[in-house]
Design an enzyme around this catalytic site. Structure first.
Site, PDB file in Angstrom:
ATOM      1  CD  GLU A  46      -8.091  -5.414   5.633  1.00  0.00           C
ATOM      2  OE1 GLU A  46      -7.069  -5.007   6.212  1.00  0.00           O
ATOM      3  OE2 GLU A  46      -9.007  -4.661   5.243  1.00  0.00           O
TER       4      GLU A  46
ATOM      5  CD  GLU B 116      -2.832   1.169   2.401  1.00  0.00           C
ATOM      6  OE1 GLU B 116      -3.416   2.232   2.710  1.00  0.00           O
ATOM      7  OE2 GLU B 116      -3.029   0.088   2.992  1.00  0.00           O
TER       8      GLU B 116
ATOM      9  NE  ARG C 186      -9.384  -1.014  10.177  1.00  0.00           N
ATOM     10  CZ  ARG C 186     -10.656  -1.170   9.798  1.00  0.00           C
ATOM     11  NH1 ARG C 186     -11.401  -2.119  10.340  1.00  0.00           N
ATOM     12  NH2 ARG C 186     -11.187  -0.361   8.902  1.00  0.00           N
TER      13      ARG C 186
ATOM     14  NE  ARG D   8      -6.613 -11.473   3.732  1.00  0.00           N
ATOM     15  CZ  ARG D   8      -6.545 -12.481   2.870  1.00  0.00           C
ATOM     16  NH1 ARG D   8      -5.414 -13.146   2.713  1.00  0.00           N
ATOM     17  NH2 ARG D   8      -7.595 -12.823   2.150  1.00  0.00           N
TER      18      ARG D   8
END
Length: 789
Positions: free
Chosen positions: A721, A262, A340, A372
């Site tokens: 994920e 990413e 997260r 992931r």
């Protein structure tokens, strides 16, 4: 007790259960059908083209990066004179070729340098780049670049190092609170404390970082193995001071990404692009596997401490978490990762009073990055450990404690988002039934009573995963639809294909929206000159975003064809298309989708943070060898709520793949480092990933039926994920088996098992007379096992 039963040899077996809703099998209704991945045959035969498969051209140069050999040091001098004498070596690029401002980069904060100028802060820092006419010449030249350093202290490698030196990124810890934790602890019947540690995980994609760039006049074309081509183009634009419309970044497909591609591919792609532009030559580069494993970053190693209060019945009243994540030497996207983590420490459990402190530790390790699950698996593991700790303290079954605390429809999370369409209980009950859990639990206990040196374990684990980038600006997507005179359709989206089936699903969405056969539609590649300003293909949300954009483009085109369809109702798609062309009607359309705004406010800890949640439950049974620490997964049953699947074959493949990747993370994949920050486990000879023989001998995956999701395209749900965490069912089954072995040895059934649960850790946890002769133990050293002195 000393006798051993014969263990039957199990034949591999599996089942995949899903519902095909379209019983009429209308050709144009492609959504919901188990269509084969459109690149499957090409990939199986080796015809699929990846970045490094691009044919060489005359005058092409090969680039090799010169990485730092120190984790923390001042650069005294860089001498490439000997390298430039090697036949074939044509140039050396370094910080001297870019001014200070243009030498900065980073996906969020510009706290990295393209080429290190004065100091290095990890072995992933790039000193320079050798350009040569062949790979061998570039490799020889790279080894002859002499860099003199002055070592700096401290070299911070572990979380313990960072904590002792208070080495944290600015603005941390990030604190999330709900309710009054201290008051709830005061009124709790019981309070227990514990901790969970998980190590780094290497992405180990089949295709290492690679990049290819060519300059055409004053334009630049970049092809790279990245999940975020737009970001690569943006960084190159800033470094070269040329506008974005003269830079095209393309990706046909990448050989696996898992989040590792990413943001980190910029360390290779940006120097390649700079070299191609400055030298006006085509330039290519591919990292060797050992280089890739040293510099590309890992899943963040994490230490989570918890304190939980609960009632006599097992109802949790309060919990406090301290999360320490090893971010490495730069921010990268770790700030998003820790966010997260903070909001997934509840996993599937209602906790009325919560306090979470999240620390991003700054170390002299390569910058850790997305993987992931992106922070959630580490946090949810703490929640599951905590639940089982509560059960042990009360001498109750963990299944009972889970059911008492499990989220229900309408529950509020600790960040105050209401759960709607919550299918947790359905997944839980269906998994128990389909796995025949209670009967097998009795059989496992019976087996353990008759076997001393082999023990079985079986557990259930639920999961809840929030779907969103958590940032409004990234929640947008574009699509370009081109229809040709023969009726064929070329579709372009801003997302990339990395094996997850995004292109296949978008073809199915377009075919259904246009009401044509999916074989008429093709997606060639992702290119920034077709769909600009794209978000990264990440967060499992690409199908949701691009699916909506594709539908909008299709609806626009269908509206243009409607008059011709009305004029010729008995005609076919091809007839209407050619008629529109003859009448000079545009046969191209764009689609754009902006997801509903995220209403969550961190100041008030209220509002919706996620579009929706993906739920699932897994049951795994294992057997361990108490004398060697080896284990085998005998059976795994998974029930997954993926809404109304766009493609059940691909979605089940994603569930199986995510589970196996998580299995590697929790049981065998262990990165080992030296105290000077060097990765010692570089390559498959020193780093074990799951193989074919590690797949559960019986592997049953079922997609939950009758669970539509009104928040996403065609009622589907994200799948990439969410299933990864279900692999902890294996980890906790191993703990279950170890506990049985410890009881037989007369040891306390309570013990700490860090992830990954390697053979060595399993063996040492099965304490007996043999293990007590081994010194020093992990308890004696106090150091993580993955740092070799």
């Amino acid at each position: 007790m000393t006798g051993a039963q014969e263990i039957p040899v199990m034949q591999p077996n599996s089942s995949q259960c899903f519902e095909i809703r379209d019983q009429e099998k209308v050709v144009s209704t492609a959504v919901g059908k188990p269509i084969t991945h459109v690149s499957a045959i090409k990939q199986a035969t080796g015809e699929a083209i990846y970045c490094d498969d691009i044919p060489t051209v005359a005058g092409e140069l090969y680039l090799k990066l010169v990485f730092s050999s120190e984790a923390h040091a001042k650069i005294i001098s860089v001498d490439a004179s000997k390298a430039l004498l090697v036949p074939g070596v044509e140039a050396f690029l370094s910080a001297a070729d870019l001014d200070e401002e243009r030498n900065k980069m980073g996906p969020i904060m510009k706290d990295e340098e393209i080429f290190s100028r004065d100091t290095v802060t990890s072995r992933a820092c790039v000193i320079g780049a050798i350009l040569a006419t062949s790979e061998n010449a570039a490799r020889k030249g790279k080894d002859l670049v002499v860099v003199n350093y002055e070592r700096l202290n401290p070299v911070i490698v572990t979380l313990e190092d960072a904590i002792s030196h208070e080495s944290y990124f600015p603005s941390y810890p990030r604190i999330l609170k709900k309710g009054d934790v201290n008051n709830a602890f005061t009124n709790s019947s019981h309070i227990v404390e514990g901790q969970v540690r998980s190590g780094a995980q290497e992405h180990f994609y089949l295709e290492t970082f690679s990049a290819y760039a060519t300059r055409k006049e004053d334009e630049l074309e970049i092809i790279a193995s990245t999940q975020h081509p737009e970001d690569i183009a943006h960084m190159v634009s800033e470094a070269l001071q040329i506008p974005s419309h003269k830079i095209i970044a393309k990706v046909k497909r990448i050989g696996g990404g898992f989040g590792g591609k990413e943001s980190r591919p910029a360390i290779l792609a940006v120097p390649v692009a700079i070299a191609a532009y400055k030298l006006k030559r085509a330039v290519r580069a591919v990292l060797d596997r050992d280089e890739d494993m040293q510099v590309s970053g890992y899943r963040h190693p994490c230490l989570i401490k918890y304190k939980v209060g609960f009632t006599e019945e097992g109802k949790i009243t309060a919990a406090k978490f301290e999360i320490y994540a090893n971010a490495g030497n730069s921010m990268d996207i770790s700030c998003a990762m820790i966010e997260r983590t903070l909001v997934h420490v509840d996993n599937c459990y209602f906790i009325p009073n919560v306090e979470v402190h999240g620390y991003l530790c700054k170390t002299n390790m390569p910058s850790n990055t997305a993987f992931r699950g992106f922070g959630a698996p580490k946090a949810m593991m703490a929640a599951e450990t905590m639940i089982r700790h509560v059960a042990t303290e009360l001498n109750k079954s963990y299944e009972e404690i889970i059911c008492i605390n499990m989220y229900q429809e309408g529950s509020l999370t600790h960040y105050n988002q209401e759960l709607t369409y919550c299918t947790l209980s359905r997944c839980w009950n269906e998994c128990i039934e389909s796995s025949n859990y209670w009967q097998r639990r009795i059989e496992v206990e019976e087996f353990n009573r008759h076997n001393r040196w082999k023990k079985k374990g079986i557990t259930l684990v639920p999961t809840k995963y929030g779907i969103s980038f958590q940032v409004n600006v990234l929640m947008q997507a574009g699509a370009l639809l081109l229809v040709y005179k023969d009726g064929s359709v070329l579709l372009s989206i801003g997302g990339i294909e990395m094996g997850q089936g995004l292109f296949t699903k978008m073809i199915q969405v377009a075919a259904t929206a246009l009401e044509i056969d999916y074989t008429k539609i093709h997606i060639s590649e992702m290119s920034t000159d077709k769909v600009p300003n794209s978000s990264p293909t990440a967060a499992s949300i690409s199908s949701d975003l691009y699916g909506m954009a594709v539908i909008e483009a299709c609806n626009t085109l269908k509206a243009r064809l409607e008059p011709f369809k009305a004029k010729n109702p008995n005609g076919k798609w091809d007839d209407w298309v050619i008629d529109a062309y003859v009448n000079r009607v545009s046969l191209s359309a764009t689609g754009f989708y902006a997801a509903p705004e995220i209403t969550y406010d961190s100041e008030t800890n209220s509002g919706n943070l996620y579009e929706y949640f993906t739920y699932g439950v897994a049951c795994s049974e294992v057997i361990i060898d108490c004398l060697t620490g080896d284990h085998q997964v005998l059976r795994t049953d998974i029930v997954m709520d993926v809404g109304e699947s766009l493609n059940p074959a691909i979605d089940i493949g994603q569930v199986e793949g995510a589970f196996m990747q998580g299995y590697g993370y929790y049981t065998m994949e262990e990165m080992v480092f030296s105290p000077r920050g060097e990765a010692l486990s570089r390559g498959p000879g020193a780093y074990k990933i799951p193989g074919f023989s590690d797949i559960p001998k019986v592997f049953n995956v079922s997609l939950l039926k009758g669970a539509p999701n009104p928040r996403a395209v065609y009622s589907s749900k994200a799948v990439g994920e969410p299933p990864l965490f279900l692999a902890t069912s294996v980890f906790f089954a191993i703990k279950d088996a170890i506990r049985a072995a410890r009881i037989d040895s007369g040891e306390s059934p309570e013990f700490v098992l860090d992830a990954p649960a390697t053979c060595a850790r399993i063996r040492m946890a099965c304490e007996d007379l043999i293990t007590k002769q081994v010194t020093p133990t992990i308890k004696d050293t106090g150091k993580p096992w993955n740092v070799i002195a």
